[in-house]
Design an enzyme around this catalytic site. Structure first.
Site, PDB file in Angstrom:
ATOM      1  N   LYS A 170       0.861  -1.184   0.000  1.00 37.43           N
ATOM      2  CA  LYS A 170       0.000   0.000   0.000  1.00 37.43           C
ATOM      3  C   LYS A 170       0.895   1.231   0.000  1.00 37.43           C
ATOM      4  O   LYS A 170       1.438   1.627   1.034  1.00 37.43           O
ATOM      5  CB  LYS A 170      -0.929  -0.012   1.220  1.00 37.43           C
ATOM      6  N   SER A 371      -8.738  -1.056  -4.739  1.00 41.84           N
ATOM      7  CA  SER A 371      -8.973  -0.606  -3.378  1.00 41.84           C
ATOM      8  C   SER A 371     -10.489  -0.550  -3.131  1.00 41.84           C
ATOM      9  O   SER A 371     -11.154  -1.577  -3.199  1.00 41.84           O
ATOM     10  CB  SER A 371      -8.282   0.738  -3.138  1.00 41.84           C
TER      11      SER A 371
END
Length: 581
Positions: A170, A371
């Site tokens: 991430k 996401s």
């Protein structure tokens, strides 16, 4: 005098009759971008009236395959306003049209003016013949992933940045916390580049008579001048527009007329609708567009500020489809880099409820569904993505800038009065305490565990395996399919076929954009949150940033997110601009 009176009408009738019987050359201009869904407010509709939508291209070429009058397709390609996944959908439609035995010609003034022209050329390889203007170039240069890192620049002025993430892939805050790619970030970026290059090389090899090795080597030798591109067999002829059209007209037949694909599709769709009696009880597949960053509240669309997907709007559309007995299945078209975790979860819940009502949900992923965009997709019966779709990024991030040292250098001091142990937790004037870090990490753990648990359930795999694939990593659709994050590769046509089949509908059952709202529906308040008009988008002129509307997905931390340059709309969002170009 009598003869003169009737001379013009007779000539006009003859001309119209000739137009109705003459061969047709379809035109397609792909240089100005191709929007997907319909305009959701009157102003946007006016602004985009001259642009052809992706579904109209697909349906128009499908219809033209069976039309004996249509002899050829000529398309102007170039520019970089269409993402890779949408390019692949257009390539599929062109390939199927070409297989009907009709001529397909792509022409470009230039494939990048000695700059990147990968995607327009990739699209052109779907055609029988490629023309390039003699003064143009072919920017076949491969794919690079590049990012700016601001850590040292911020440190020079005394600004720090604290962040925590789940997990190592991430990368939303890496530009503020690192000096270059971390190991995991480099690994993921390299695999993305390799996967895209593999897809491009395979297309060049197949359509231009090259081996896979030769096609890959060409990416290392570009960009090419027009004469070099011709010598390498990458284009068929050099020529200007008039020369291209002269050659196409000669092959199409005497008296051939030009017609844009969008015009052709609208005329024939209206004629078909006029011949068919309306059936208010007819069953259909509802097509719901979920496009843009995800935020709480209503979706926004506007010519200045772009648009965002609001959980209230999309959830209302799903509720309406669930309750309408005519809707037998839902085709959810997702094109989103994510955003608010809470808003994503709201939409996810409505997808689950549609399925619980016995109506299949099929997701068709466009350029990006990552996401939060993956979050709203993962509960579907079937997920269909293109090989070039960017998806995954199952992870979460939180952080804040710290201006304590920078303010001290300027001689600025701060003071505060607070009631509550963590009242100043999000203030950028001091770093997080250990107690505050504990709360942030507990929140990140809960959000991440909830994400992967629901993803594992939706994708029918163990949570441990989902964690291996998640950790914030972005995948191409091709790699996502190999790993079980999506079920099939293809576009909206493939997804629609699956939706019809799962709903027990005939192969020609209609697809209907849902909900279809009148201009009045978009302006007047709905009767309730269950009514169709509740799914209307808000008109956004792009001036709503002073109140933090662009960062509402971060909740009370929106000011910090804005100051820090974090991705707008929330912790479940990809950083930067994720379009392969």
């Amino acid at each position: 005098m009598a003869d003169a009176k009737f001379a013009w009408p007779v000539a006009e009738i003859s001309r119209l009759r000739q137009r109705q019987t003459a061969p047709v050359i379809l035109e397609l201009d792909l240089t100005e971008g191709v929007p997907e869904g319909p305009a959701t407010d009157p102003l946007s509709a006016v602004m985009s009236i001259r642009k052809i939508r992706l579904p109209d291209i697909i349906e128009g070429l499908r219809r033209a395959r069976e039309d004996d009058r249509v002899r050829a397709l000529v398309a102007k390609v170039g520019g970089g306003r269409i993402g890779l996944a949408r390019m692949q959908e257009i390539r599929e439609a062109v390939a199927e049209f070409r297989e009907s035995g009709k001529l397909t010609v792509a022409w470009a003034e230039t494939f990048g003016e000695f700059t990147h022209g990968n995607l327009p050329y990739y699209l052109a390889t779907a055609f029988d013949r490629i023309y390039l203007q003699p003064s143009g170039t072919l920017g076949l240069t491969g794919v690079a992933v590049e990012q700016l890192f601001l850590h040292d620049a911020l440190a020079k002025v005394g600004v720090g940045f604290q962040s925590a993430k789940r997990y190592e892939y991430k990368t939303a805050a890496d530009s503020l916390t690192e000096r270059g790619f971390t190991g995991p970030a480099r690994e993921a970026a390299e695999r993305l580049a390799v996967s895209v290059v593999e897809q491009m090389s395979a297309a060049i090899a197949e359509r231009r008579g090259k081996t896979a090795e030769e096609a890959r080597a060409l990416l290392d030798r570009g960009p090419f001048l027009a004469t070099d591109a011709l010598a390498e067999g990458l284009v068929d002829e050099l020529g200007y527009r008039d020369e291209v059209y002269k050659a196409v007209r000669k092959e199409a037949g005497k008296g051939a007329i030009l017609q844009y694909v969008g015009r052709y599709q609208r005329v024939h769709a209206l004629a078909q609708r006029a011949r068919r009696l309306p059936n208010p009880r007819e069953s259909f597949v509802a097509v719901i567009y979920a496009s843009g960053p995800i935020r709480q509240g209503r979706s926004s669309r506007g010519p200045v500020g772009g648009g965002a997907m609001g959980s209230d709007t999309v959830a209302a559309a799903l509720r309406s489809a669930r309750s309408d007995e005519r809707v037998r299945a839902v085709l959810l078209r997702v094109n989103s880099p994510g955003g608010s975790a809470v808003a994503s979860d709201t939409i996810w819940r409505e997808v689950v409820r549609v399925r619980t009502a016995g109506k299949p949900v099929v997701v068709s992923m466009s350029d990006v569904a990552a996401s939060g965009g993956y979050y709203i997709s993962m509960a579907a019966d079937i997920i269909v993505a293109q090989p070039g779709t960017l998806t995954g990024s199952i992870g979460v991030i939180m952080g804040k800038p710290v201006f304590e040292e920078a303010l001290g250098r300027l001689g600025i001091t701060t003071d505060s009065v607070a009631e509550g142990a963590r009242a100043r937790m999000l203030a950028p004037t001091h770093p997080f305490s250990q107690d505050e870090w504990d709360r942030i990490n507990a929140w990140l753990d809960v959000v991440y565990q909830d994400f992967i648990s629901k993803a594992a359930e939706g994708r029918r795999m163990p949570v441990e395996r989902m964690h291996e694939l998640a950790r914030g990593r972005v995948w191409t659709g091709a790699d996502a399919a190999a790993n079980g994050l999506v079920d099939e590769l293809g576009g909206m046509a493939a997804a629609a076929e699956i939706a019809r089949r799962r709903a027990g509908l005939p192969a020609d059952a209609p697809l209907r954009i849902w909900p279809r709202l009148t201009p009045l529906d978009q302006l007047r308040p709905p009767e309730s949150s269950e009514a169709r008009p509740a799914a209307a988008a808000a008109l956004d002129f792009g001036f709503g940033f002073a109140d933090g509307s662009a960062y509402w997905g971060w909740g009370p931390a929106w000011r910090l997110a804005a100051w820090a340059g974090l991705p707008p709309y929330g912790p479940l969002m990809l950083p930067g601009t994720w379009i392969i170009s």
